[in-house]
Design a protein around this motif. Structure first.
Motif, PDB file in Angstrom:
ATOM      1  N   LEU A 119      -3.441  12.370  -8.292  1.00 30.84           N
ATOM      2  CA  LEU A 119      -3.713  12.794  -6.914  1.00 30.84           C
ATOM      3  C   LEU A 119      -4.779  13.884  -6.887  1.00 30.84           C
ATOM      4  CD1 LEU A 119      -2.818  12.598  -3.912  1.00 30.84           C
ATOM      5  CD2 LEU A 119      -1.181  14.397  -4.412  1.00 30.84           C
ATOM      6  N   TYR A 120      -4.752  14.767  -7.875  1.00 29.82           N
ATOM      7  CA  TYR A 120      -5.691  15.883  -7.915  1.00 29.82           C
ATOM      8  C   TYR A 120      -7.072  15.481  -8.420  1.00 29.82           C
ATOM      9  CZ  TYR A 120      -1.752  18.778  -6.746  1.00 29.82           C
ATOM     10  OH  TYR A 120      -0.682  19.327  -6.088  1.00 29.82           O
ATOM     11  N   CYS A 121      -7.227  14.228  -8.827  1.00 33.68           N
ATOM     12  CA  CYS A 121      -8.528  13.729  -9.280  1.00 33.68           C
ATOM     13  C   CYS A 121      -9.272  12.981  -8.179  1.00 33.68           C
ATOM     14  CB  CYS A 121      -8.347  12.792 -10.472  1.00 33.68           C
ATOM     15  SG  CYS A 121      -7.700  13.624 -11.917  1.00 33.68           S
ATOM     16  N   LEU A 122      -8.611  12.767  -7.048  1.00 34.34           N
ATOM     17  CA  LEU A 122      -9.235  12.031  -5.948  1.00 34.34           C
ATOM     18  C   LEU A 122     -10.274  12.890  -5.245  1.00 34.34           C
ATOM     19  CD1 LEU A 122      -6.144  10.315  -4.281  1.00 34.34           C
ATOM     20  CD2 LEU A 122      -7.784   9.308  -5.860  1.00 34.34           C
ATOM     21  N   ARG A 123     -11.271  12.219  -4.678  1.00 37.75           N
ATOM     22  CA  ARG A 123     -12.261  12.921  -3.867  1.00 37.75           C
ATOM     23  C   ARG A 123     -11.639  13.277  -2.519  1.00 37.75           C
ATOM     24  NH1 ARG A 123     -15.968   8.150  -4.945  1.00 37.75           N
ATOM     25  NH2 ARG A 123     -14.916   7.619  -3.039  1.00 37.75           N
ATOM     26  N   ARG A 124     -12.243  14.220  -1.828  1.00 37.13           N
ATOM     27  CA  ARG A 124     -11.723  14.668  -0.540  1.00 37.13           C
ATOM     28  C   ARG A 124     -11.632  13.511   0.445  1.00 37.13           C
ATOM     29  NH1 ARG A 124     -12.684  16.411   4.440  1.00 37.13           N
ATOM     30  NH2 ARG A 124     -11.423  18.138   5.187  1.00 37.13           N
ATOM     31  N   LEU A 136      -5.330  19.576   0.333  1.00 36.80           N
ATOM     32  CA  LEU A 136      -4.863  18.296   0.864  1.00 36.80           C
ATOM     33  C   LEU A 136      -3.891  17.635  -0.111  1.00 36.80           C
ATOM     34  CD1 LEU A 136      -8.141  16.796   2.369  1.00 36.80           C
ATOM     35  CD2 LEU A 136      -6.245  17.867   3.582  1.00 36.80           C
ATOM     36  N   ALA A 137      -4.188  17.706  -1.396  1.00 32.44           N
ATOM     37  CA  ALA A 137      -3.293  17.131  -2.406  1.00 32.44           C
ATOM     38  C   ALA A 137      -1.934  17.839  -2.370  1.00 32.44           C
ATOM     39  CB  ALA A 137      -3.927  17.235  -3.788  1.00 32.44           C
ATOM     40  N   ASP A 138      -1.949  19.154  -2.262  1.00 32.10           N
ATOM     41  CA  ASP A 138      -0.698  19.913  -2.170  1.00 32.10           C
ATOM     42  C   ASP A 138       0.089  19.520  -0.919  1.00 32.10           C
ATOM     43  OD1 ASP A 138      -1.243  21.292  -4.512  1.00 32.10           O
ATOM     44  OD2 ASP A 138      -2.084  23.047  -3.466  1.00 32.10           O
ATOM     45  N   LEU A 139      -0.610  19.378   0.194  1.00 28.60           N
ATOM     46  CA  LEU A 139       0.033  19.007   1.448  1.00 28.60           C
ATOM     47  C   LEU A 139       0.680  17.625   1.346  1.00 28.60           C
ATOM     48  CD1 LEU A 139       0.532  19.878   4.362  1.00 28.60           C
ATOM     49  CD2 LEU A 139      -1.635  18.820   4.966  1.00 28.60           C
ATOM     50  N   LEU A 140      -0.022  16.673   0.747  1.00 28.20           N
ATOM     51  CA  LEU A 140       0.545  15.340   0.559  1.00 28.20           C
ATOM     52  C   LEU A 140       1.790  15.399  -0.317  1.00 28.20           C
ATOM     53  CD1 LEU A 140      -2.732  13.323   0.127  1.00 28.20           C
ATOM     54  CD2 LEU A 140      -0.948  12.796   1.789  1.00 28.20           C
ATOM     55  N   ARG A 141       1.754  16.198  -1.357  1.00 32.00           N
ATOM     56  CA  ARG A 141       2.923  16.337  -2.236  1.00 32.00           C
ATOM     57  C   ARG A 141       4.101  16.933  -1.480  1.00 32.00           C
ATOM     58  NH1 ARG A 141       1.969  17.108  -8.109  1.00 32.00           N
ATOM     59  NH2 ARG A 141       1.435  14.995  -8.666  1.00 32.00           N
ATOM     60  N   GLN A 142       3.844  17.985  -0.696  1.00 27.72           N
ATOM     61  CA  GLN A 142       4.918  18.639   0.056  1.00 27.72           C
ATOM     62  C   GLN A 142       5.546  17.682   1.051  1.00 27.72           C
ATOM     63  OE1 GLN A 142       3.040  21.997   1.841  1.00 27.72           O
ATOM     64  NE2 GLN A 142       2.893  23.141  -0.070  1.00 27.72           N
ATOM     65  N   ARG A 143       4.706  16.969   1.779  1.00 28.23           N
ATOM     66  CA  ARG A 143       5.216  16.056   2.805  1.00 28.23           C
ATOM     67  C   ARG A 143       5.951  14.866   2.210  1.00 28.23           C
ATOM     68  NH1 ARG A 143       2.787  16.868   8.001  1.00 28.23           N
ATOM     69  NH2 ARG A 143       2.582  19.114   8.108  1.00 28.23           N
ATOM     70  N   SER A 144       5.598  14.475   0.983  1.00 23.18           N
ATOM     71  CA  SER A 144       6.265  13.327   0.372  1.00 23.18           C
ATOM     72  C   SER A 144       7.667  13.697  -0.098  1.00 23.18           C
ATOM     73  CB  SER A 144       5.449  12.773  -0.791  1.00 23.18           C
ATOM     74  OG  SER A 144       5.498  13.658  -1.887  1.00 23.18           O
ATOM     75  N   ASP A 184       0.829  -1.201   0.000  1.00 23.22           N
ATOM     76  CA  ASP A 184       0.000   0.000   0.000  1.00 23.22           C
ATOM     77  C   ASP A 184       0.864   1.252   0.000  1.00 23.22           C
ATOM     78  OD1 ASP A 184      -2.424  -1.304  -0.080  1.00 23.22           O
ATOM     79  OD2 ASP A 184      -2.642  -1.364   2.091  1.00 23.22           O
ATOM     80  N   SER A 185       1.971   1.201   0.713  1.00 23.66           N
ATOM     81  CA  SER A 185       2.855   2.345   0.786  1.00 23.66           C
ATOM     82  C   SER A 185       3.441   2.665  -0.584  1.00 23.66           C
ATOM     83  CB  SER A 185       3.971   2.079   1.790  1.00 23.66           C
ATOM     84  OG  SER A 185       4.828   3.185   1.858  1.00 23.66           O
ATOM     85  N   ASP A 186       3.845   1.638  -1.339  1.00 24.77           N
ATOM     86  CA  ASP A 186       4.370   1.855  -2.683  1.00 24.77           C
ATOM     87  C   ASP A 186       3.301   2.451  -3.594  1.00 24.77           C
ATOM     88  OD1 ASP A 186       6.818   0.828  -1.924  1.00 24.77           O
ATOM     89  OD2 ASP A 186       6.352  -1.194  -2.652  1.00 24.77           O
ATOM     90  N   LEU A 187       2.095   1.941  -3.468  1.00 22.24           N
ATOM     91  CA  LEU A 187       0.984   2.447  -4.269  1.00 22.24           C
ATOM     92  C   LEU A 187       0.660   3.888  -3.889  1.00 22.24           C
ATOM     93  CD1 LEU A 187      -1.078   1.743  -6.428  1.00 22.24           C
ATOM     94  CD2 LEU A 187      -2.571   0.899  -4.627  1.00 22.24           C
ATOM     95  N   ASP A 188       0.668   4.173  -2.591  1.00 20.27           N
ATOM     96  CA  ASP A 188       0.427   5.538  -2.120  1.00 20.27           C
ATOM     97  C   ASP A 188       1.478   6.489  -2.678  1.00 20.27           C
ATOM     98  OD1 ASP A 188      -1.691   4.577  -0.681  1.00 20.27           O
ATOM     99  OD2 ASP A 188      -0.741   4.827   1.287  1.00 20.27           O
ATOM    100  N   ASN A 189       2.746   6.077  -2.625  1.00 25.72           N
ATOM    101  CA  ASN A 189       3.831   6.931  -3.119  1.00 25.72           C
ATOM    102  C   ASN A 189       3.674   7.207  -4.607  1.00 25.72           C
ATOM    103  OD1 ASN A 189       5.059   7.150  -0.635  1.00 25.72           O
ATOM    104  ND2 ASN A 189       6.379   5.392  -0.964  1.00 25.72           N
ATOM    105  N   ALA A 190       3.327   6.180  -5.372  1.00 23.97           N
ATOM    106  CA  ALA A 190       3.133   6.359  -6.809  1.00 23.97           C
ATOM    107  C   ALA A 190       1.971   7.307  -7.087  1.00 23.97           C
ATOM    108  CB  ALA A 190       2.893   5.015  -7.475  1.00 23.97           C
ATOM    109  N   LEU A 191       0.911   7.169  -6.323  1.00 23.55           N
ATOM    110  CA  LEU A 191      -0.262   8.027  -6.502  1.00 23.55           C
ATOM    111  C   LEU A 191       0.063   9.468  -6.161  1.00 23.55           C
ATOM    112  CD1 LEU A 191      -3.262   8.248  -7.135  1.00 23.55           C
ATOM    113  CD2 LEU A 191      -3.722   7.729  -4.749  1.00 23.55           C
TER     114      LEU A 191
END
Length: 64
Positions: free
Chosen positions: A15-20, A41-49, A2-9
């Motif tokens: 990422l910007y097409c996902l629902r809240r 939230l998408a921006d925050l996930l990108r920054q933290r990654s 799941d972590s690998d899939l999360d990182n790829a996403l």
């Protein structure tokens, strides 16, 4: 896995097409407080990654 899939996403534009709801779930799995609208939230996930996961340097054991 799941972590690998999360990182790829998170690295993709999908990422910007996902629902809240889905973005909140990703944030929770990564230990991020999920506040704001979906694009924020998408921006925050990108920054933290992009920040290295380890906060402290590894301990090096002395050679015996």
């Amino acid at each position: 896995m799941d972590s690998d899939l999360d990182n790829a996403l998170i690295q993709s534009e999908a990422l910007y097409c996902l629902r809240r709801e889905q973005l909140v779930n990703l944030c929770k799995r990564r230990g991020i407080k999920a506040r704001g609208k979906a694009p924020a939230l998408a921006d925050l996930l990108r920054q933290r990654s992009q920040v290295p996961q380890a906060r402290w340097p590894r301990r090096v054991s002395p050679a015996l």
